[in-house]
Design a protein around this motif. Structure first.
Motif, mmCIF file in Angstrom:
data_model
loop_
_atom_site.group_PDB
_atom_site.id
_atom_site.type_symbol
_atom_site.label_atom_id
_atom_site.label_comp_id
_atom_site.label_asym_id
_atom_site.label_seq_id
_atom_site.Cartn_x
_atom_site.Cartn_y
_atom_site.Cartn_z
ATOM 1 N N LEU A 279 2.176 46.743 -76.694
ATOM 2 C CA LEU A 279 2.761 45.919 -75.612
ATOM 3 C C LEU A 279 3.630 46.880 -74.760
ATOM 4 C CD1 LEU A 279 2.678 43.513 -73.648
ATOM 5 C CD2 LEU A 279 4.441 42.558 -75.032
ATOM 6 N N PHE A 280 4.773 47.445 -75.427
ATOM 7 C CA PHE A 280 5.794 48.079 -74.706
ATOM 8 C C PHE A 280 5.050 49.375 -74.213
ATOM 9 C CE2 PHE A 280 8.739 51.348 -74.350
ATOM 10 C CZ PHE A 280 9.811 51.073 -73.675
ATOM 11 N N GLU A 281 4.322 50.063 -74.847
ATOM 12 C CA GLU A 281 3.645 51.226 -74.620
ATOM 13 C C GLU A 281 2.751 50.707 -73.207
ATOM 14 O OE1 GLU A 281 1.478 52.964 -77.562
ATOM 15 O OE2 GLU A 281 3.568 53.573 -78.731
ATOM 16 N N ARG A 282 1.999 49.787 -73.093
ATOM 17 C CA ARG A 282 1.352 49.404 -72.026
ATOM 18 C C ARG A 282 2.000 48.980 -70.815
ATOM 19 N NH1 ARG A 282 -1.536 46.296 -75.915
ATOM 20 N NH2 ARG A 282 -0.633 44.323 -75.112
ATOM 21 N N LEU A 283 3.207 48.208 -71.128
ATOM 22 C CA LEU A 283 4.099 47.862 -69.860
ATOM 23 C C LEU A 283 4.790 49.352 -69.416
ATOM 24 C CD1 LEU A 283 5.598 44.630 -71.308
ATOM 25 C CD2 LEU A 283 3.654 44.820 -69.770
ATOM 26 N N GLU A 284 5.240 50.134 -70.218
ATOM 27 C CA GLU A 284 5.857 51.249 -69.822
ATOM 28 C C GLU A 284 4.910 51.888 -68.764
ATOM 29 O OE1 GLU A 284 8.871 54.595 -71.589
ATOM 30 O OE2 GLU A 284 7.156 53.993 -72.582
ATOM 31 N N ARG A 285 3.736 52.133 -69.367
ATOM 32 C CA ARG A 285 2.649 52.776 -68.706
ATOM 33 C C ARG A 285 2.150 52.146 -67.314
ATOM 34 N NH1 ARG A 285 -1.634 52.818 -72.203
ATOM 35 N NH2 ARG A 285 -2.206 50.785 -71.139
ATOM 36 N N ASP A 286 1.878 50.627 -67.267
ATOM 37 C CA ASP A 286 1.015 50.007 -66.405
ATOM 38 C C ASP A 286 1.828 49.297 -65.297
ATOM 39 O OD1 ASP A 286 -0.993 50.955 -67.765
ATOM 40 O OD2 ASP A 286 -1.276 49.042 -68.651
ATOM 41 N N ILE A 287 2.991 49.253 -65.528
ATOM 42 C CA ILE A 287 3.980 48.317 -64.530
ATOM 43 C C ILE A 287 4.435 49.376 -63.399
ATOM 44 C CG2 ILE A 287 6.424 47.297 -64.074
ATOM 45 C CD1 ILE A 287 5.817 45.865 -66.785
ATOM 46 N N PRO A 288 4.354 49.137 -62.491
ATOM 47 C CA PRO A 288 4.870 49.847 -61.081
ATOM 48 C C PRO A 288 6.441 49.832 -60.859
ATOM 49 C CG PRO A 288 3.843 47.928 -60.370
ATOM 50 C CD PRO A 288 3.537 47.652 -61.660
ATOM 51 N N TRP A 289 6.831 50.413 -61.778
ATOM 52 C CA TRP A 289 8.506 50.356 -61.991
ATOM 53 C C TRP A 289 9.094 51.143 -60.602
ATOM 54 C CZ3 TRP A 289 10.250 47.695 -65.713
ATOM 55 C CH2 TRP A 289 9.372 47.603 -67.049
ATOM 56 N N ARG A 290 10.226 50.597 -60.213
ATOM 57 C CA ARG A 290 10.938 51.106 -58.998
ATOM 58 C C ARG A 290 12.363 51.054 -59.585
ATOM 59 N NH1 ARG A 290 10.162 45.828 -57.552
ATOM 60 N NH2 ARG A 290 12.186 44.756 -56.978
ATOM 61 N N ALA A 291 13.085 52.200 -58.578
ATOM 62 C CA ALA A 291 14.503 52.355 -58.734
ATOM 63 C C ALA A 291 15.064 51.629 -57.417
ATOM 64 C CB ALA A 291 14.884 54.024 -58.579
ATOM 65 N N GLU A 292 15.986 50.930 -58.148
ATOM 66 C CA GLU A 292 16.867 50.179 -56.854
ATOM 67 C C GLU A 292 18.386 50.835 -56.659
ATOM 68 O OE1 GLU A 292 16.634 46.066 -57.756
ATOM 69 O OE2 GLU A 292 14.807 45.979 -56.923
ATOM 70 N N ARG A 293 18.800 50.496 -55.566
ATOM 71 C CA ARG A 293 20.183 50.848 -55.180
ATOM 72 C C ARG A 293 20.975 49.296 -54.934
ATOM 73 N NH1 ARG A 293 22.076 55.691 -54.694
ATOM 74 N NH2 ARG A 293 23.413 55.331 -52.944
ATOM 75 N N ARG A 294 22.271 49.288 -55.190
ATOM 76 C CA ARG A 294 22.891 48.036 -54.866
ATOM 77 C C ARG A 294 24.563 48.356 -54.365
ATOM 78 N NH1 ARG A 294 22.792 44.615 -60.267
ATOM 79 N NH2 ARG A 294 20.815 44.539 -59.605
ATOM 80 N N PRO A 295 24.950 47.384 -53.518
ATOM 81 C CA PRO A 295 26.443 47.602 -53.316
ATOM 82 C C PRO A 295 27.145 47.071 -54.573
ATOM 83 C CG PRO A 295 25.235 46.009 -51.695
ATOM 84 C CD PRO A 295 24.435 46.417 -52.830
ATOM 85 N N MET A 296 28.120 47.796 -54.806
ATOM 86 C CA MET A 296 29.134 47.574 -55.795
ATOM 87 C C MET A 296 30.499 48.410 -55.675
ATOM 88 S SD MET A 296 28.640 48.306 -60.031
ATOM 89 C CE MET A 296 27.099 47.384 -59.971
ATOM 90 N N TYR A 297 31.490 47.460 -55.521
ATOM 91 C CA TYR A 297 32.907 48.089 -55.504
ATOM 92 C C TYR A 297 32.841 49.098 -54.364
ATOM 93 C CZ TYR A 297 32.865 46.585 -60.176
ATOM 94 O OH TYR A 297 32.850 45.939 -61.473
ATOM 95 N N GLU A 298 32.580 48.471 -53.270
ATOM 96 C CA GLU A 298 32.634 48.902 -51.799
ATOM 97 C C GLU A 298 31.644 50.435 -51.794
ATOM 98 O OE1 GLU A 298 36.707 49.408 -50.884
ATOM 99 O OE2 GLU A 298 37.215 47.506 -51.410
ATOM 100 N N ARG A 299 30.687 50.533 -52.470
ATOM 101 C CA ARG A 299 29.900 51.683 -52.035
ATOM 102 C C ARG A 299 28.562 51.083 -52.591
ATOM 103 N NH1 ARG A 299 30.289 55.374 -57.286
ATOM 104 N NH2 ARG A 299 31.456 53.767 -58.703
ATOM 105 N N VAL A 300 27.646 52.182 -52.246
ATOM 106 C CA VAL A 300 26.204 51.836 -52.769
ATOM 107 C C VAL A 300 25.799 52.793 -54.064
ATOM 108 C CG1 VAL A 300 23.758 51.794 -52.290
ATOM 109 C CG2 VAL A 300 25.500 51.010 -50.661
#
Length: 87
Positions: A10-31
């Motif tokens: 299951l992990f191998e399928r999810l790692e391969r098939d999910i359209p993973w994305r990177a995100e950025r977020r504000p934290m401590y007055e910076r992104v």
């Protein structure tokens, strides 16, 4: 361990098939980069694997009375190495 039959596959399928994305977020007055990859499945989105739907449904059954509603969405996080963390 052992709570999902075929967890490694299951992990191998999810790692391969999910359209993973990177995100950025504000934290401590910076992104900053979020130190893991993410994927969110909304209420009407098809889930990436039938076992994910089964797990969501089992969680809804277990916690439904306490929460007063079923789980409707699924959030996935991919922790790639020891630098991926939540805090």
């Amino acid at each position: 361990p052992g709570w999902v039959d075929g967890a490694d596959e299951l992990f191998e399928r999810l790692e391969r098939d999910i359209p993973w994305r990177a995100e950025r977020r504000p934290m401590y007055e910076r992104v900053v980069d979020v130190p893991r990859l993410v994927a969110i499945y909304g209420k009407y989105d098809p889930l990436p694997d039938p076992l994910v739907a089964s797990a969501r449904d089992a969680l809804s059954e277990h916690y439904g009375a306490e929460l007063g509603e079923p789980f409707r969405t699924v959030g996935c996080c991919l922790y790639r190495d020891g630098r991926d963390s939540v805090a």
